[in-house]
Design a protein around this motif. Sequence first.
Motif, PDB file in Angstrom:
ATOM      1  N   ARG A  19       0.849  -1.191   0.000  1.00 34.70           N
ATOM      2  CA  ARG A  19       0.000   0.000   0.000  1.00 34.70           C
ATOM      3  C   ARG A  19       0.884   1.240   0.000  1.00 34.70           C
ATOM      4  N   ALA A  20       0.583   2.190  -0.851  1.00 38.39           N
ATOM      5  CA  ALA A  20       1.336   3.442  -0.881  1.00 38.39           C
ATOM      6  C   ALA A  20       1.103   4.224   0.403  1.00 38.39           C
ATOM      7  N   ILE A  21       2.121   4.956   0.826  1.00 35.27           N
ATOM      8  CA  ILE A  21       1.995   5.878   1.956  1.00 35.27           C
ATOM      9  C   ILE A  21       1.952   7.290   1.387  1.00 35.27           C
ATOM     10  N   GLY A  22       0.884   8.004   1.707  1.00 33.91           N
ATOM     11  CA  GLY A  22       0.718   9.354   1.182  1.00 33.91           C
ATOM     12  C   GLY A  22       1.339  10.420   2.053  1.00 33.91           C
ATOM     13  N   ALA A  23       1.522  10.110   3.341  1.00 31.40           N
ATOM     14  CA  ALA A  23       2.115  11.098   4.242  1.00 31.40           C
ATOM     15  C   ALA A  23       2.552  10.422   5.529  1.00 31.40           C
ATOM     16  N   VAL A  24       3.620  10.946   6.105  1.00 36.69           N
ATOM     17  CA  VAL A  24       4.029  10.629   7.474  1.00 36.69           C
ATOM     18  C   VAL A  24       4.112  11.959   8.199  1.00 36.69           C
ATOM     19  N   ASP A  25       3.255  12.146   9.169  1.00 35.56           N
ATOM     20  CA  ASP A  25       3.123  13.440   9.838  1.00 35.56           C
ATOM     21  C   ASP A  25       2.843  14.507   8.773  1.00 35.56           C
ATOM     22  N   ALA A  26       3.680  15.542   8.694  1.00 33.42           N
ATOM     23  CA  ALA A  26       3.451  16.608   7.711  1.00 33.42           C
ATOM     24  C   ALA A  26       4.219  16.402   6.411  1.00 33.42           C
ATOM     25  N   VAL A  27       4.959  15.312   6.310  1.00 35.97           N
ATOM     26  CA  VAL A  27       5.732  15.027   5.099  1.00 35.97           C
ATOM     27  C   VAL A  27       4.852  14.271   4.108  1.00 35.97           C
ATOM     28  N   ALA A  28       4.583  14.870   2.956  1.00 32.92           N
ATOM     29  CA  ALA A  28       3.703  14.262   1.954  1.00 32.92           C
ATOM     30  C   ALA A  28       4.518  13.549   0.887  1.00 32.92           C
ATOM     31  N   PHE A  29       3.966  12.437   0.390  1.00 36.68           N
ATOM     32  CA  PHE A  29       4.576  11.686  -0.704  1.00 36.68           C
ATOM     33  C   PHE A  29       3.567  11.602  -1.843  1.00 36.68           C
ATOM     34  N   ALA A  30       4.013  11.940  -3.024  1.00 35.80           N
ATOM     35  CA  ALA A  30       3.127  11.879  -4.193  1.00 35.80           C
ATOM     36  C   ALA A  30       3.059  10.443  -4.704  1.00 35.80           C
ATOM     37  N   PRO A  31       1.960  10.076  -5.357  1.00 38.14           N
ATOM     38  CA  PRO A  31       1.891   8.743  -5.972  1.00 38.14           C
ATOM     39  C   PRO A  31       3.055   8.557  -6.941  1.00 38.14           C
ATOM     40  N   ASP A  32       3.642   7.377  -6.948  1.00 30.52           N
ATOM     41  CA  ASP A  32       4.809   7.104  -7.791  1.00 30.52           C
ATOM     42  C   ASP A  32       4.547   5.851  -8.610  1.00 30.52           C
ATOM     43  N   GLY A  33       4.190   6.030  -9.881  1.00 29.95           N
ATOM     44  CA  GLY A  33       3.863   4.904 -10.741  1.00 29.95           C
ATOM     45  C   GLY A  33       5.032   3.971 -10.982  1.00 29.95           C
ATOM     46  N   GLU A  34       6.242   4.527 -11.055  1.00 29.69           N
ATOM     47  CA  GLU A  34       7.419   3.682 -11.284  1.00 29.69           C
ATOM     48  C   GLU A  34       7.636   2.725 -10.119  1.00 29.69           C
ATOM     49  N   LEU A  35       7.536   3.245  -8.900  1.00 31.11           N
ATOM     50  CA  LEU A  35       7.714   2.397  -7.725  1.00 31.11           C
ATOM     51  C   LEU A  35       6.609   1.352  -7.645  1.00 31.11           C
ATOM     52  N   ALA A  36       5.370   1.764  -7.872  1.00 31.38           N
ATOM     53  CA  ALA A  36       4.248   0.818  -7.802  1.00 31.38           C
ATOM     54  C   ALA A  36       4.449  -0.327  -8.793  1.00 31.38           C
ATOM     55  N   GLU A  37       4.932  -0.008  -9.985  1.00 28.83           N
ATOM     56  CA  GLU A  37       5.159  -1.056 -10.986  1.00 28.83           C
ATOM     57  C   GLU A  37       6.272  -1.992 -10.559  1.00 28.83           C
ATOM     58  N   LEU A  38       7.366  -1.448 -10.015  1.00 26.70           N
ATOM     59  CA  LEU A  38       8.480  -2.283  -9.568  1.00 26.70           C
ATOM     60  C   LEU A  38       8.052  -3.220  -8.444  1.00 26.70           C
ATOM     61  N   LEU A  39       7.317  -2.692  -7.477  1.00 30.23           N
ATOM     62  CA  LEU A  39       6.885  -3.522  -6.355  1.00 30.23           C
ATOM     63  C   LEU A  39       5.913  -4.599  -6.815  1.00 30.23           C
ATOM     64  N   GLY A  40       5.022  -4.244  -7.756  1.00 29.73           N
ATOM     65  CA  GLY A  40       4.103  -5.239  -8.297  1.00 29.73           C
ATOM     66  C   GLY A  40       4.827  -6.350  -9.022  1.00 29.73           C
ATOM     67  N   GLN A  41       5.832  -5.986  -9.805  1.00 31.02           N
ATOM     68  CA  GLN A  41       6.618  -6.989 -10.526  1.00 31.02           C
ATOM     69  C   GLN A  41       7.393  -7.864  -9.549  1.00 31.02           C
ATOM     70  N   ALA A  42       7.971  -7.252  -8.516  1.00 25.31           N
ATOM     71  CA  ALA A  42       8.759  -8.007  -7.545  1.00 25.31           C
ATOM     72  C   ALA A  42       7.904  -9.039  -6.833  1.00 25.31           C
ATOM     73  N   LEU A  43       6.693  -8.639  -6.449  1.00 25.21           N
ATOM     74  CA  LEU A  43       5.815  -9.574  -5.740  1.00 25.21           C
ATOM     75  C   LEU A  43       5.313 -10.663  -6.685  1.00 25.21           C
ATOM     76  N   ALA A  44       5.042 -10.299  -7.934  1.00 27.26           N
ATOM     77  CA  ALA A  44       4.535 -11.276  -8.896  1.00 27.26           C
ATOM     78  C   ALA A  44       5.553 -12.369  -9.206  1.00 27.26           C
ATOM     79  N   LEU A  45       6.829 -12.087  -8.965  1.00 32.36           N
ATOM     80  CA  LEU A  45       7.868 -13.093  -9.212  1.00 32.36           C
ATOM     81  C   LEU A  45       7.852 -14.209  -8.167  1.00 32.36           C
TER      82      LEU A  45
END
Length: 283
Positions: A237-263
Amino acid sequence: MNIILCNGRRAEAADLVALAMRNHGHFTTMQVRDGAVRGLDLHLARLREATGELFDVALDDARVLDGLRRGMEAAGSGDCTARVSVCAREFERAAQAAQPLVAEDLDVVVALTPPADPAPEPMRAASFVHERALPHIKHLGTFAQFHLARQARGRGFDDVLFTDADGRVSEGTVWNVGFWDGATVTWPDAPALRGTCERLLQAGLAVLGVVQARRAVVLDELPRFRAAFSCNSRGVRAIGAVDAVAFAPDGELAELLGQALALQPWQPVAGGQGRVSSGPGIG
């Protein structure tokens, strides 16, 4: 679907009362699809190792696998969330008599509930200073985790990310965390439960050639990362924020993690063996 088996048979009230009265034991939770589990060998290894440390008794994988099979037969489905807990009702008797426990004293409880997937929306986590006792064991002592999570939700967050007294990030309530700077996946090295999904992702990312690091991560440096994610038995699951630090959605990371798990292969419960190597090293 709500099925509980104790030692291979339907749990009775006496079983549940006895186990509920002593919060001493450990567990693992897995997602089962079509009678198979990703990382089944890792779950079995976790149960064996924790049983040996907490009770000084060897746990036979066959008891766990048999309970899972019987549970799925009772449910009439191979799709579920399965939680396997190991306790010992005879622990107090044995302690008072100064007698060691034996394998027959162990209670293996298998609880099946409907299958679950990670929430689609990014998580917003509040940081709290908290260090679990015996953090390397998935034990039943979860009061502090859920109490702090409730406090976080009262402040408008979804969950909690823990740090130690020095501000080093460790883990979430029931999940591991990773950070991404666009080139490297960084795993915090503060004492924490090393999750099965975390290990599956590490193995898959290694195959994909993605650079990984395990090191101290402190809250003050979170803004330098491009993205963050949580992982547990439900998946990633993506993390959108920790406290006041925001993280934008990252398609590259999501694809890498999906591929890694699918292996990572789905291992059938019917053919589970339960021996596992320590997994890939992370620099």
